[in-house]
Design an enzyme around this catalytic site. Structure first.
Site, PDB file in Angstrom:
ATOM      1  N   ASP A 562      41.257  40.795  32.995  1.00 13.86           N
ATOM      2  CA  ASP A 562      41.008  41.343  34.409  1.00 13.86           C
ATOM      3  C   ASP A 562      39.121  41.069  34.082  1.00 13.86           C
ATOM      4  OD1 ASP A 562      40.165  42.659  37.080  1.00 13.86           O
ATOM      5  OD2 ASP A 562      41.276  44.196  36.555  1.00 13.86           O
ATOM      6  N   GLU A 565      34.569  37.661  35.305  1.00 12.30           N
ATOM      7  CA  GLU A 565      33.672  36.930  36.147  1.00 12.30           C
ATOM      8  C   GLU A 565      32.477  37.047  34.866  1.00 12.30           C
ATOM      9  OE1 GLU A 565      34.839  40.104  37.174  1.00 12.30           O
ATOM     10  OE2 GLU A 565      36.526  39.623  38.107  1.00 12.30           O
ATOM     11  N   ASP A 642      40.719  43.605  43.756  1.00 13.11           N
ATOM     12  CA  ASP A 642      40.773  44.991  44.436  1.00 13.11           C
ATOM     13  C   ASP A 642      40.412  45.254  46.129  1.00 13.11           C
ATOM     14  OD1 ASP A 642      40.977  45.016  42.001  1.00 13.11           O
ATOM     15  OD2 ASP A 642      39.130  46.556  41.836  1.00 13.11           O
TER      16      ASP A 642
END
Ligand SMILES: *[C@@H]1O[C@H](CO)[C@@H](O)[C@H](O)[C@H]1NC(C)=O
Ligand SMILES: *[C@@H]1O[C@H](CO)[C@@H](O)[C@H](O)[C@H]1NC(C)=O
Length: 993
Positions: A562, A565, A642
């Protein structure tokens, strides 16, 4: 909606109070726009939009880029030359290459000579590289770049052009115009794609910073510049203000030092005659991309691609999200073409459409529209791949050959995943596992979010709450279930943590602009970030996953990456500063959008090498990523981040996943139930029904939400959700076959209408229903509240369709109503297909390994049907050595015979692995054949004749019972053959008449 009696002011007051209370209780659910740049706040985007405006609004506009005719060379599929940009009396040399590949793809690359040679000066004593970033292809491109021997220059009648014929049977042609420079790509003589047709090509060349006071802009200067003097002024200078963003840019309290000054690349790419463009994942809007320059129903911002952790992202927006695939397909009747803009820096794309009524080449409705796109990247090469179709599969096939095919997932990975932030102890995990079993609900994988670690230190377990991770995983393994644990790229900056100690001592973290270790804030607090662009960092990362180092992990542990980025809580736009430095001195600016891919690359390799045993008997890795770029599909699955427990998020998930599918990364899902907030039971139920049709199917929830495992919903919801899960499990053979088609051909797993019916213009915008692989299953999940009667399903062609559950008949083309009670999923079967499934309910997909199959043969209007099944052990790489079963089932009306033929290209039984696999599958049989739309002539027949190939028995015919059922009302007749006893891996025939 609540109905209110307007005359009752007391109730109105109550209602307003109620609303006020609701708004206190509901968390704020809007994205913080101020945290993310608009085009106007992003210097290079603003400059290039203004440049585009000048190009469009100035009648005498002339693009200052020329291809020097004398520099042009062509040899063995590669054309090279120098494009010059003239600014005042300065001439900037831009090396051009146009490559023509065997795959039929053409590629245009423009570099800048001065930067390439390093003849520039960096400001602020920066240690950054001087070249334009030229390594995106090392990460994104893995094939399809063999230069074409057949490509050849042709004599053009036009002066000032160079023409190259290439592609299949020389049907493609690139017409390279010298002055101004531009390229038209033609197929069969007709222009499909134009580069620089609008004159927006812009390569911001290097220049030294001249420190002088910025002059006040005078009234009237704009017109003068656009007029007769246009060739003399620096065309990058649009307004004096903008020079302010050449050298330094501040946003949200962070200042970007921009040591190389302005360096954007931009180009207009037009698709004459094309009404629709798709792609540019990941965004929340419709599948058919919207126009971005104003007007009703249009966006005002360009589509942005700058991978970001966008908290509480909004619907129907061109804002950036977690991942980027700079790939676009354009669609008109019977023709699909595509472009891949290979650039990993921040990128914006404007889309406008124009109509021309006088296009003599147009056919049919709307074909006179031209879609114009304008691509703008902050730095790097201008590097574009062109695919000329004409079929959707041709474009996605060549794109996938370039960037790689979707990993063939392990079978468990396409079954159901149960996740939550967080399962709080190992006992909690075991309890949830038992409750699924007690309630007879299938699931394959349980997930651990960040709380399992000791203080957010990855590769550790909290000793209080997860004292016995191996015991926990042993229980899961009893039913062939798996664990997925989260491991993020930020490493806690804390003493006595071996991971951070090694990261620092080996110097494997990302550096800041001063070339010291970069420190930022994330889940653990102060953190450092592994730099997976560094090969040494990837090797080290692999070592961390060894069972002896990541103690408590087991062979059934897989990984979730996760925040890649990367998400940095205190960084600009929640990520890293652009002037941070990576391995080999590249600025973060240049490669930002690739960052997530490099992490899953390292994790993928790590899972392959956890122990010596796994190197010799590798199990396919499973890695879930949030951030992605073109090519990430080779390495894992993705989810849409999300989302919220709200109906619009359920609705948006369908176009988002369809977009991922046509962007070469089809193994994608959205959090079922919605991450933030508590779904109503109706929403949760509908979400499971939709999720059963997501390629990646995972329930997930935020730490502040109530528990919502399916068995907690209560009846009738738990029962309905269980049915949806069982449907997914029954259809796993069909899903796995669809994954195989993605793996070998790059095809989407779930397919939008335009992809399946590229001749049907009415279906080009449709993005709320889809086909599953090539099975003919057509689903339209209910995504709105209170829609409990029916759904309208669009049928694109003149086929017959049948309800999956009730065999209700529908005739296309047109819109039909399909019943959609809460317990129903609108799901049709297109005539002409054979659907494989396994009907015995099990606890997990692993336990279905030896289960028999049911074949559903859906006869179409011509009375025929065809389908395929791909099957292997669902976990190893044995399939690469032929250890798989690949069958074609076909029923012919002419012969009334259903037959199973081998599709294995190499001939099954070649390698030792292949033989072993087939032997192991020997006893796996077809236990039932259901023929939907069975001919009335079968009425009264009670037997079919079955013959099966195989040792000694070849040709022997057995009689097996059949039952024919008349359809009542609108239902189709059907027939059932019980226990034909034929092997799933064998050749056989069933004669019905
Ligand atoms: C488009 O394709 C369809 C189906 O292949 C064909 O029947 C039709 O003639 C084509 N139309 C045009 C305009 O090419
Ligand atoms: C990871 O990236 C490196 C460098 O591009 C490449 O050589 C390697 O094959 C990749 N690994 C995987 C598993 O794709």
């Amino acid at each position: 909606m609540l109905q209110l009696n307007a005359s009752s002011s007391r109730w109105t007051a109550f209602f307003l109070l109620f609303l006020a209370l609701c708004s206190l209780l509901t968390p704020a659910v809007t994205v913080k726009h101020e945290n993310f740049k608009t085009c106007d706040q992003s210097g290079f985007c603003k400059r290039n939009r203004a440049y585009a405006d000048s190009a469009l609004s100035t009648s005498s506009w002339s693009s200052p880029y020329k291809l020097e005719a004398s520099s042009v060379r062509f040899d063995k599929g590669l054309l090279t030359g120098i494009v010059t940009k003239t600014v005042g009396d300065e001439t900037i040399r831009l090396p051009l290459s146009v490559s023509f590949y065997e795959s039929g793809t053409a590629r245009v690359t423009i570099d800048e000579e001065k930067r390439r040679k390093g003849e520039i000066e960096l400001r602020h004593n920066s240690k950054a590289r001087k070249e334009r970033y030229n390594e995106a292809e090392q990460w994104a491109i893995v094939g399809g770049t063999v230069l074409s021997k057949g490509a050849a220059t042709t004599q053009g009648a036009e002066k000032g052009t160079t023409r190259v014929a290439y592609g299949p049977a020389g049907a493609f042609e690139a017409v390279i115009k010298h002055s101004p420079f531009g390229v038209d790509f033609k197929r069969n003589g007709e222009t499909q794609i134009k580069f620089n047709g609008q004159g927006m090509l812009n390569v911001e060349h290097w220049r030294p910073k001249i420190d002088k006071p910025v002059p006040e802009k005078k009234e009237g200067e704009e017109e003068k510049k656009g007029g007769e003097e246009s060739a003399e002024v620096d065309t990058n200078v649009v307004t004096a203000d903008d020079e302010g963003t050449w050298w330094e840019e501040s946003f949200g309290g962070n200042t970007d030092s921009k040591p190389r000054g302005p360096e954007a690349v931009a180009l207009d790419i037009s698709f004459p005659g094309y009404q629709h463009v798709y792609g540019l994942a990941e965004h929340t809007g419709p599948l058919s991309l919207k126009e971005t320059r104003g007007g009703d129903g249009k966006y005002t911002e360009p589509y942005r691609m700058y991978n970001s952790d966008v908290f509480e992202y909004e619907m129907d927006s061109p804002m950036t999200l977690y991942g980027s695939i700079p790939f676009m397909q354009a669609q008109k009747k019977n023709s699909t073409v595509g472009v891949l803009w290979l650039n990993a820096a921040e990128t914006w794309v404007d889309i406008t459409k124009s109509s021309s009524s006088a296009n003599p080449l147009s056919f049919g409705i709307g074909a006179t529209t031209t879609t114009n796109t304008h691509w703008i990247s902050e730095s790097g090469l201008l590097d574009v791949f062109v695919m000329l179709g004409p079929k959707p599969q041709d474009v996605i096939g060549t794109y996938s050959e370039l960037t790689g095919y979707t990993q063939l997932p392990q079978q468990f990975a396409i079954a159901y995943h149960q996740c939550r932030w967080n399962y709080v102890t190992d006992e909690d995990v075991k309890d949830v596992d038992r409750k699924f079993d007690k309630n007879k609900i299938p699931y394959d994988v349980i997930w651990l979010d960040i709380e399992y670690t000791e203080g957010k230190k990855y590769f550790t377990w909290d000793p209080m709450t997860f004292a016995d991770p191996l015991g926990m995983q042993k229980q899961l393994d009893e039913h062939e279930r798996k664990l997925v644990a989260i491991i993020d790229p930020h490493i806690k900056n804390e003493g006595n943590y071996y991971v951070v100690d090694e990261l620092k001592s080996k110097d494997l973290a990302v550096h800041n602009k001063d070339d010291n270790i970069y420190e930022g804030w994330c889940w653990p607090g102060s953190s450092y970030w592994i730099d997976c662009f560094n090969p040494a960092a990837r090797t080290w990362w692999q070592s961390l996953f060894r069972y002896d180092r990541f103690a408590g992990s087991a062979t059934n542990t897989f990984i979730w990456n996760d925040m890649n980025e990367p998400s940095v809580f205190n960084g600009p736009e929640t990520t890293m500063p652009k002037d941070n430095l990576h391995h080999a001195g590249w600025e973060h600016r240049d490669l930002h959008n690739l960052n997530g891919l490099t992490l899953i690359n390292a994790t993928f390799s790590a899972l392959l090498a956890r122990s010596p045993a796994e190197v010799s008997h590798p199990i396919r890795p499973f890695v879930l990523t949030r951030s992605f770029f073109a090519g990430s599909q080779r390495l894992g699955a993705v989810w849409t981040g999300d989302n919220q427990a709200a109906w619009p998020h359920l609705e948006a998930s369908i176009p988002m996943l369809l977009s991922m599918g046509i962007s070469g990364f089809p193994f994608a899902g959205a959090d079922v139930g919605g991450f933030f907030g508590n779904p109503s039971k109706e929403l949760l139920t509908r979400w499971y029904q939709a999720g059963a049709f997501y390629p990646f199917f995972r329930g997930h929830a935020h730490i502040d939400t109530r528990r919502r495992e399916p068995y907690l919903a209560g009846e009738p919801y738990t029962g309905i959700i269980t049915q949806a899960l069982r449907l997914r499990y029954a259809l796993l053979p069909a899903w796995y076959t669809a994954c195989h088609e993605a793996h070998v051909r790059g095809e989407p797993i779930v397919r939008p209408n335009w992809y399946v019916h590229p001749e049907d213009e009415r279906g080009f915008e449709l993005d709320d229903q889809f086909y599953v692989g090539s099975t003919g299953l057509l689903a339209k999940p209910v995504v709105r509240e209170g829609q409990l009667e029916s759904q309208e399903v669009y049928l694109a062609d003149g086929e017959r369709y049948f309800g999956y559950f009730d065999f209700e008949g529908y005739q296309g083309p047109g819109v039909v109503k399909v019943s959609a009670g809460l317990e129903e999923i609108p799901l049709l079967m297109r005539g002409g297909h054979v659907i494989p499934r396994r009907d015995r309910p099990r606890r997990s997909s692993g336990l279905m390994r030896w289960d028999p199959f049911t074949l559903v043969v859906v006869l179409g209007k011509a009375g025929d049907a065809e389908g395929t099944l791909y099957l292997d052990d669902g976990e190893s790489f044995g399939y690469e050595e032929g250890a798989f079963i690949h069958r074609k089932f076909s029923y012919s009306a002419a012969t009334s015979v259903l037959m199973s033929e081998d599709l294995a290209a190499t001939g099954a039984g070649g390698s030792k692995k292949a033989k072993e696999y087939l032997k192991g599958m020997e006893k796996v049989r077809v236990e039932k054949i259901i023929v939907v739309n069975a001919p009335a002539a079968w009425k009264g027949r009670e037997e079919v004749e079955v013959s099966e190939e195989g040792a000694g028995k070849s040709g022997a015919v057995r009689k097996v019972g059949m039952e024919w059922f008349a359809g009542e009302g609108g239902k189709a007749a059907w027939a059932v053959v019980r226990d034909p006893g034929v092997g799933i891996g064998r050749g056989w025939k069933v004669a019905f008449a």
